[in-house]
Design a protein around this motif. Structure first.
Motif, short mmCIF file in Angstrom:
data_model
loop_
_atom_site.label_atom_id
_atom_site.label_comp_id
_atom_site.label_asym_id
_atom_site.label_seq_id
_atom_site.Cartn_x
_atom_site.Cartn_y
_atom_site.Cartn_z
N UNK A 1 0.82 -1.20 0.00
CA UNK A 1 0.00 0.00 0.00
C UNK A 1 0.85 1.25 0.00
N UNK A 2 0.25 2.37 0.40
CA UNK A 2 0.96 3.64 0.43
C UNK A 2 0.57 4.41 1.68
N UNK A 3 1.38 5.39 2.05
CA UNK A 3 1.11 6.22 3.22
C UNK A 3 0.69 7.60 2.75
N UNK A 4 -0.41 8.10 3.34
CA UNK A 4 -0.98 9.39 2.96
C UNK A 4 -1.25 10.18 4.23
N UNK A 5 -0.87 11.45 4.25
CA UNK A 5 -1.15 12.27 5.43
C UNK A 5 -0.24 13.48 5.54
N UNK A 6 -0.25 14.09 6.71
CA UNK A 6 0.64 15.21 7.02
C UNK A 6 1.17 15.01 8.43
N UNK A 7 2.37 15.53 8.70
CA UNK A 7 2.96 15.37 10.03
C UNK A 7 3.82 16.59 10.35
N UNK A 8 3.93 16.91 11.63
CA UNK A 8 4.68 18.10 12.05
C UNK A 8 6.17 17.83 12.13
N UNK A 9 6.94 18.79 12.68
CA UNK A 9 8.40 18.76 12.59
C UNK A 9 9.05 17.66 13.41
N UNK A 10 8.38 17.19 14.48
CA UNK A 10 9.00 16.13 15.29
C UNK A 10 8.20 14.83 15.29
N UNK A 11 7.22 14.73 14.43
CA UNK A 11 6.47 13.48 14.28
C UNK A 11 5.49 13.19 15.39
N UNK A 12 5.11 14.20 16.15
CA UNK A 12 4.20 13.98 17.28
C UNK A 12 2.76 14.35 16.96
N UNK A 13 2.54 15.19 15.97
CA UNK A 13 1.19 15.63 15.61
C UNK A 13 1.02 15.44 14.11
N UNK A 14 -0.11 14.90 13.72
CA UNK A 14 -0.33 14.72 12.29
C UNK A 14 -1.70 14.16 11.99
N UNK A 15 -1.95 13.98 10.72
CA UNK A 15 -3.18 13.38 10.22
C UNK A 15 -2.80 12.27 9.25
N UNK A 16 -3.07 11.02 9.64
CA UNK A 16 -2.81 9.90 8.75
C UNK A 16 -4.12 9.44 8.14
N UNK A 17 -4.19 9.49 6.82
CA UNK A 17 -5.41 9.13 6.11
C UNK A 17 -5.51 7.61 6.06
N UNK A 18 -6.72 7.09 6.20
CA UNK A 18 -6.90 5.66 6.42
C UNK A 18 -7.01 4.78 5.21
N UNK A 19 -7.04 5.37 3.97
CA UNK A 19 -7.25 4.49 2.81
C UNK A 19 -5.96 4.23 2.04
N UNK A 20 -4.80 4.33 2.70
CA UNK A 20 -3.53 4.16 2.00
C UNK A 20 -3.28 2.76 1.48
N UNK A 21 -3.94 1.74 2.07
CA UNK A 21 -3.67 0.37 1.63
C UNK A 21 -4.77 -0.16 0.72
N UNK A 22 -5.65 0.68 0.21
CA UNK A 22 -6.71 0.25 -0.70
C UNK A 22 -6.68 1.12 -1.96
N UNK A 23 -7.47 0.71 -2.94
CA UNK A 23 -7.50 1.44 -4.20
C UNK A 23 -8.12 2.82 -4.02
N UNK A 24 -7.42 3.86 -4.45
CA UNK A 24 -7.96 5.20 -4.39
C UNK A 24 -8.78 5.44 -5.66
#
Length: 366
Positions: A210-233
């Protein structure tokens, strides 16, 4: 007490609205609730501690898939490695991201862009993993294989185009390292407002990991990971990241009520510095008994009428306006929205000594 707030304010207006929450349940019942300010009517994840959330064109009516065509005007990147960015590139404006602003961005061939250090990882772990890129936007982080000098098997290109309003990073029909039949055509768009959009035009197949989709801050503590990265978009899908507005504050964000008890929550609305037009936010009420209730908050900021050069609004352009203009330019006085408009004599969007000189010429009738 109501399902929508709609307020009209003059520029730099401030007001307070009130929301009542009542436990109207059975005798001796106990209602707990939490309030969250959201940038979306249908957020697809919990808003993170900074205020970012995400949604898509499939579930939010106001998010549209609108492909930005840069095919005739772009810079095509030349990769020496199919795992590393060839450098940092000018965004074209100051882009706000998790509390900081950036004028340059790295563009990695593996489907992501960022503001920190480059990273040659490609194995699709979580955005919060210690080896994952930091300060990053993951459009479709996977083991991509665009054309590069270190690999003759690469196909597809990465291109970008910037102006003062937005930057488009286009992954143009890039293949996957493991399979040439896996091809991805998508673009990451950064807007000067801080909003981030990912347009997926044609996504052919999914790799084993699959793939990883999202955004993350400078130290990896805050972010938004989208949940459909391992399925067909699905094709023609728009993914939107946005942070919650800072013009809305709440007097409390949680509560507990016995039967017939009521809490009154004050909604502070502060439009100082915001442009005229419509500004929209959403208030989500989560309880222990019902599905989330979404309340829309619409603020209409009026267009400001002004007389150029009449900074003190006395109907005349004279030496008093010059004095106030000088005070603003040398940063003794913080201008109001009206003063900012009326003092920008050359309409260049900046307040400086040129505006003072033009105003002096007018007063002296030169």
């Amino acid at each position: 007490s109501q399902s929508e707030f709609e307020v009209t304010l003059d520029p730099d207006g401030i007001t307070v609205e009130y929301l009542d929450i009542t436990n109207s349940g059975e005798p001796d019942s106990y209602l707990t609730y939490e309030l969250t300010v959201s940038p979306f009517a249908n957020p697809q994840a919990i808003v993170d501690s900074y205020g970012y959330g995400w949604s898509t064109s499939e579930v939010d009516d106001y998010i549209d898939f609108e492909w930005v065509d840069i095919s005739e005007n772009n810079v095509t990147l030349e990769f020496e490695s199919n795992d590393l960015s060839p450098g940092y590139f000018d965004i074209g404006f100051e882009f706000p991201f998790y509390g900081s602003s950036y004028s340059e961005i790295l563009i990695n061939p593996n489907g992501w862009a960022g503001f920190g250090e480059d990273n040659n990882e490609w194995d699709n772990q979580s955005i919060f993993d210690e080896d994952s890129p930091r300060n990053a936007i993951f459009g479709y982080w996977d083991d991509m294989n665009p054309v590069s000098t270190d690999n003759e098997q690469g196909e597809g290109y990465v291109r970008y185009h910037s102006n003062v309003d937005r930057m488009v990073i286009w992954y143009d029909d890039v293949i996957h390292w493991t399979n040439n039949d896996l091809r991805y055509d998508f673009q990451i768009i950064l807007y000067s407002t801080g909003e981030i959009k990912v347009n997926y035009r044609e996504m052919q197949g999914v790799s084993n990991d699959g793939a990883t989709i999202g955004i993350v801050n400078h130290d990896g503590t805050i972010g938004q990971q989208v949940g459909f990265g391992d399925s067909q978009i699905p094709d023609d899908l728009a993914l939107f990241f946005k942070d919650s507005p800072d013009w809305l504050t709440l007097s409390q964000t949680e509560g507990a009520l016995l039967t017939d008890q009521t809490d009154t929550i004050a909604l502070g609305i502060d439009m100082i510095g915001y442009e005229s037009g419509d500004h929209i936010s959403y208030l989500s009420i989560s309880t222990d008994i019902l599905a989330d209730v979404i309340i829309q908050i619409i603020i209409h900021v009026n267009q400001l009428d002004y007389l150029m050069g009449d900074l003190n609004e006395d109907g005349m352009v004279d030496i008093l306006d010059v004095i106030l203009c000088v005070s603003i330019v040398i940063e003794i006085t913080e201008p109001t929205a009206y003063e900012s408009l009326a003092s920008d004599m050359n309409q260049d969007g900046e307040l400086n000594v040129l505006d003072v000189m033009i105003l002096v010429d007018i007063v002296l009738e030169i």
